[in-house]
Structure formats: structure tokens, C-alpha cells
Design a protein around this motif. Structure first.
Motif, short mmCIF file in Angstrom:
data_model
loop_
_atom_site.label_atom_id
_atom_site.label_comp_id
_atom_site.label_asym_id
_atom_site.label_seq_id
_atom_site.Cartn_x
_atom_site.Cartn_y
_atom_site.Cartn_z
N MET A 1 0.76 -1.29 0.10
CA MET A 1 0.13 0.01 -0.05
C MET A 1 0.72 1.27 0.01
O MET A 1 1.80 1.36 0.86
N ALA A 2 0.63 2.09 -0.88
CA ALA A 2 1.32 3.22 -1.03
C ALA A 2 0.35 4.46 -0.57
O ALA A 2 -0.35 4.70 -1.24
N ASN A 3 0.74 5.15 0.37
CA ASN A 3 0.01 6.39 0.70
C ASN A 3 0.41 7.64 -0.20
O ASN A 3 1.56 8.17 -0.45
N VAL A 4 -0.58 8.23 -0.91
CA VAL A 4 -0.46 9.53 -1.85
C VAL A 4 -1.29 10.43 -1.07
O VAL A 4 -2.48 10.48 -0.96
N LEU A 5 -0.60 11.79 -1.58
CA LEU A 5 -1.10 12.87 -1.06
C LEU A 5 -1.00 13.79 -2.17
O LEU A 5 0.03 14.01 -2.74
N TRP A 6 -1.96 14.44 -2.62
CA TRP A 6 -2.03 15.29 -3.88
C TRP A 6 -2.67 16.57 -3.39
O TRP A 6 -3.79 16.76 -2.88
N MET A 7 -1.87 17.62 -3.69
CA MET A 7 -2.20 19.25 -3.38
C MET A 7 -2.11 19.95 -4.73
O MET A 7 -1.32 19.76 -5.56
N HIS A 8 -2.82 21.01 -4.48
CA HIS A 8 -2.56 21.99 -5.75
C HIS A 8 -2.26 23.44 -5.10
O HIS A 8 -2.92 23.84 -4.32
N GLY A 9 -1.40 24.07 -6.07
CA GLY A 9 -0.98 25.58 -5.65
C GLY A 9 -1.72 26.40 -6.58
O GLY A 9 -2.89 26.44 -6.86
N GLY A 10 -0.83 27.43 -7.41
CA GLY A 10 -1.49 28.24 -8.21
C GLY A 10 -1.80 27.41 -9.69
O GLY A 10 -0.97 27.23 -10.42
N ALA A 11 -2.93 27.21 -9.79
CA ALA A 11 -3.49 26.27 -10.93
C ALA A 11 -4.89 26.35 -11.41
O ALA A 11 -5.62 26.71 -10.50
N CYS A 12 -5.01 25.85 -12.61
CA CYS A 12 -6.52 25.71 -13.11
C CYS A 12 -7.12 24.75 -12.77
O CYS A 12 -8.24 24.42 -13.17
N ASN A 13 -6.47 23.52 -12.32
CA ASN A 13 -7.07 22.48 -11.97
C ASN A 13 -6.96 21.46 -13.20
O ASN A 13 -7.51 20.38 -13.02
N GLY A 14 -6.50 21.86 -14.16
CA GLY A 14 -6.62 21.17 -15.36
C GLY A 14 -5.79 19.61 -15.21
O GLY A 14 -6.37 18.71 -16.22
N ASN A 15 -5.00 19.48 -14.65
CA ASN A 15 -4.10 18.34 -14.58
C ASN A 15 -5.07 16.97 -13.67
O ASN A 15 -4.98 16.01 -14.06
N THR A 16 -5.82 17.73 -12.58
CA THR A 16 -6.70 16.84 -12.24
C THR A 16 -7.74 16.38 -13.05
O THR A 16 -7.98 15.07 -13.21
N GLN A 17 -8.28 17.45 -13.79
CA GLN A 17 -9.43 17.01 -15.05
C GLN A 17 -8.46 15.89 -15.96
O GLN A 17 -9.44 15.23 -16.42
N SER A 18 -7.63 16.13 -16.30
CA SER A 18 -6.91 15.36 -17.24
C SER A 18 -6.64 13.79 -16.83
O SER A 18 -7.02 12.90 -17.29
N PHE A 19 -6.15 14.01 -15.35
CA PHE A 19 -5.97 12.59 -14.57
C PHE A 19 -7.27 11.79 -14.69
O PHE A 19 -7.26 10.66 -14.71
N LEU A 20 -8.26 12.39 -14.60
CA LEU A 20 -9.24 11.80 -14.40
C LEU A 20 -10.05 11.01 -15.62
O LEU A 20 -10.93 9.97 -15.57
N ARG A 37 -3.43 4.36 -1.72
CA ARG A 37 -4.21 4.68 -0.88
C ARG A 37 -4.17 6.34 -0.89
O ARG A 37 -3.01 6.97 -0.81
N LEU A 38 -5.21 6.86 -1.44
CA LEU A 38 -5.25 8.61 -1.62
C LEU A 38 -5.85 9.02 -0.17
O LEU A 38 -6.72 8.71 0.31
N LEU A 39 -4.57 9.55 0.34
CA LEU A 39 -4.85 10.40 1.70
C LEU A 39 -5.84 11.44 1.63
O LEU A 39 -6.44 11.93 2.21
N TYR A 40 -5.34 12.43 0.33
CA TYR A 40 -6.08 13.45 0.40
C TYR A 40 -5.83 14.05 -1.11
O TYR A 40 -4.80 13.88 -1.58
N HIS A 41 -6.94 14.53 -1.66
CA HIS A 41 -6.92 14.99 -2.85
C HIS A 41 -7.91 16.24 -2.88
O HIS A 41 -8.88 16.00 -2.57
N HIS A 42 -7.34 17.59 -3.41
CA HIS A 42 -8.11 18.72 -3.20
C HIS A 42 -9.37 18.82 -3.74
O HIS A 42 -10.51 19.49 -3.40
#
Ligand code: SF4
Ligand code: SF4
Length: 323
Positions: A1-20, A37-42
Motif C-alpha cells: 500500500m502506497a500513501n499518496v497525498l495530492w495538493m495543488h497550488g497556483g493552478a487551473c486544476n486542468g491536470n486533475t481533470q486530465s488525470f480523471l 491509498r489516496l490520503l487527500y486530494h483537493h
């Protein structure tokens, strides 16, 4: 199990949309089949406020191991280095980023903004934005040139505006399944498996590139011709697999008649270097492209181009459609 934390800074959120939109593997596959295991995604997590604060505190205290820290967007340092333009849980987000990056086994920057600063870091850069380990092509960035995550690697850069979803999921799977050492990075810390070749590799217009047959008008779709000579296509100058790993498993910009604007390179959007380059090829002496394909010099290129154009076969000039 790998814990992943995904945060975003100054962004349009386009990479999250692409990721989906990832297909091989999908975002859901990461959780169900690859032990992430996704610990947190904004955008995706149900937790907020104090719940997130407590979880981040637990990571920083060492109570929750952080295997992969994913960051999307720029690190905002403004105004005057305070980071107050981008607050998160009562602190400048940049302070969270610094501490979390130093707790993570691996740090992955997704998209141009996280890798190089992207559009927000283009001059005059009022938000004082910077990438995790680069500012444009200059190494250093927010974490510094010597930064290494706990596993001993620099930031793994997956650029693009946005990054292709399969580039993201495949690298996350490789890291999460203990194959991070196999992710060979190039001199800009990009995985070579995706960024060693040029965007032009696999473009269905490449025979017209060879015969110097241009598309004359913007928006000719799949009509014959290469977009390099008039439309400013940066396919021969850009490292990406956009014509090997197709977008939506269907097509690419250049296949569809849209010039590559070089979005995976640190200098994107190129406003500093060549104003007006987008969608218009800058010329020298009215005929020779100002920027020639990497590995050639302008003089030998122009000689070769003139000969190739004169020798182009009839089919290269015919009005036809290419798939
Ligand atoms: S359209 Fe662009 S990527 Fe395709 S062959 Fe021409 S220059 Fe290369
Ligand atoms: S074709 Fe060029 S501009 Fe388009 S996504 Fe690929 S690298 Fe970016």
C-alpha cells in the motif's frame, strides 16, 4: 500500500481533470489494483478543514508515512515572499509544501506549473510563482537544486499543459509498486520513457514535413501538409509522446490540424522568447523558419529545405486528406 497525498497550488486544476480521463490504467485502477491509498486530494476527497489539518499534522509528525507527494500548480510565494496570496489551513501553502516534500519518499510534479512555473510564472509573474525544482529552464525552483526526497530522488517532473493522464497514472503505478528506480529521468527530470522523443514522432503529417509542404491556412483539419512552415508547429522542437500515446486514445493536436505549441518544455508559453510565435512561424529572410528542428543549423536546414521542396513528388502537393 502506497500513501499518496495530492495538493495543488497556483493552478487551473486542468491536470486533475486530465488525470480523471486516464485509461491505462484508470484513476480508479490505481486504488483497486495498484495499492494506492489516496490520503487527500483537493477535488476528490470528502475530508476538509480540521480533518485535513489533523491528517497533515500526523504526516509531519511521522505518524502517517507519506510515500508519494503529488503537487499540481505553482508554488505561490507572493506578496514579497510571504506566500499570503495562497493560504491553506491557516498557513501559507508554500510552508505546507516545503514540509510535506521533505517528509515524502517521492515527490512528483504534475503539469507545467508544478514543474517549471508554467503560465503563472511568466513575466511579470505577480504571484511570484515558481515550480517545485525549476523556474522555467533554470534549476532550483522552490525546493532548491539539491533537493532529494527521502528515497534519494529529485522531483519527478511530468510536464504538460495539462499532462496526458496516462503519463501520470503510469508513473504513479511505477513508483507505488517499487519500480521508481526504473523511471529513468532526463536532464530536466522528466521520465525518459515519455519525453525522450519529439512530438513529431508518429505525426501523420511527417511525410509533408520531409517534402516541405505546408498547410497554408490555419484550421485545415486533416487536409494535407505540415504545420511547421506557416502555423508555428513546435513538433520538431518539443519532447512529448503526443503522437505515440494518443489523447483520448484517438488523436493528437497535430493529427487533427492543430499546431503543437510546445507545452511540455520549460519555456512554454514562449512569450519571453519569441512574441507572436504561437500559430505563426517566425521567419528569417522571409522564408526560413527562425527556429529549425533540434539538431540542425539554420544554414544547412535552409539548403536542405530548398532541395526537398524542389524535389517534392506530385502526391505531396495533391489536395487529399490524411487520416
Ligand atoms: S505537423 Fe508538426 S509534428 Fe506534424 S510533421 Fe509537421 S512539424 Fe512535425
Ligand atoms: S502536441 Fe504539443 S502542445 Fe499539444 S499536448 Fe502535445 S506537447 Fe503539448
Amino acid at each position: 500500500m502506497a500513501n499518496v497525498l495530492w495538493m495543488h497550488g497556483g493552478a487551473c486544476n486542468g491536470n486533475t481533470q486530465s488525470f480523471l480521463n486516464a485509461e491505462e490504467p484508470t484513476a480508479v485502477d490505481l486504488v483497486t489494483d495498484f495499492g494506492i491509498r489516496l490520503l487527500y486530494h483537493h477535488s476528490l476527497s470528502m475530508e476538509f478543514g480540521n480533518q485535513v489539518h489533523q491528517m497533515l499534522d500526523s504526516i509531519l509528525a511521522g505518524a502517517i508515512p507519506l510515500d508519494i507527494f503529488v503537487f499540481e500548480g505553482t508554488v505561490i510565494r507572493g506578496p514579497n515572499g510571504t506566500g499570503h496570496y495562497d493560504m491553506f489551513l491557516d498557513r501559507p501553502k508554500k510552508d505546507w509544501v516545503w514540509e510535506l516534500a521533505h517528509m515524502a519518499q517521492y515527490v512528483v510534479a504534475i503539469g507545467d506549473c508544478a514543474c517549471w512555473g508554467g503560465i503563472p510564472a511568466t513575466k511579470p509573474n505577480p504571484s511570484e510563482s515558481v515550480g517545485l525544482q525549476y523556474l522555467k529552464g533554470e534549476k532550483g525552483g522552490f525546493l532548491g537544486a539539491d533537493f532529494r526526497s527521502k528515497a534519494g530522488l529529485p522531483v519527478i517532473n511530468i510536464p504538460g499543459c495539462p499532462a496526458h493522464p496516462d503519463w501520470v497514472t503510469q508513473i504513479l503505478v511505477a513508483v507505488a509498486t517499487g519500480r521508481a528506480e526504473d523511471v529513468m529521468l532526463d536532464e530536466l527530470q522528466r521520465p525518459q520513457t515519455f519525453f525522450k522523443t519529439f512530438t513529431q514522432t508518429g505525426c501523420t503529417r511527417v511525410q509533408y514535413f520531409e517534402w516541405k509542404e505546408p498547410v497554408e491556412e490555419f484550421g485545415q483539419g486533416t487536409r494535407k501538409g505540415c504545420l511547421f512552415y506557416e502555423q508555428g508547429c513546435r513538433g520538431p522542437l518539443t519532447h512529448s509522446p503526443c503522437n505515440r500515446i494518443l489523447w483520448n486514445r484517438q488523436s493528437s493536436k497535430t493529427r487533427a490540424g492543430m499546431p503543437c505549441v510546445g507545452c511540455t518544455e520549460p519555456q512554454f508559453p514562449f512569450f519571453d522568447l519569441a512574441p507572436g510565435t504561437v500559430f505563426k512561424t517566425q521567419k528569417v529572410l522571409g522564408a526560413i523558419p527562425k527556429e529549425v528542428p533540434q539538431g540542425t543549423d539554420p544554414l544547412s536546414y535552409s539548403v536542405h529545405a530548398a532541395v526537398a521542396r524542389a524535389a517534392a513528388p506530385k502526391w505531396a502537393k495533391e489536395d487529399m486528406f490524411v487520416p
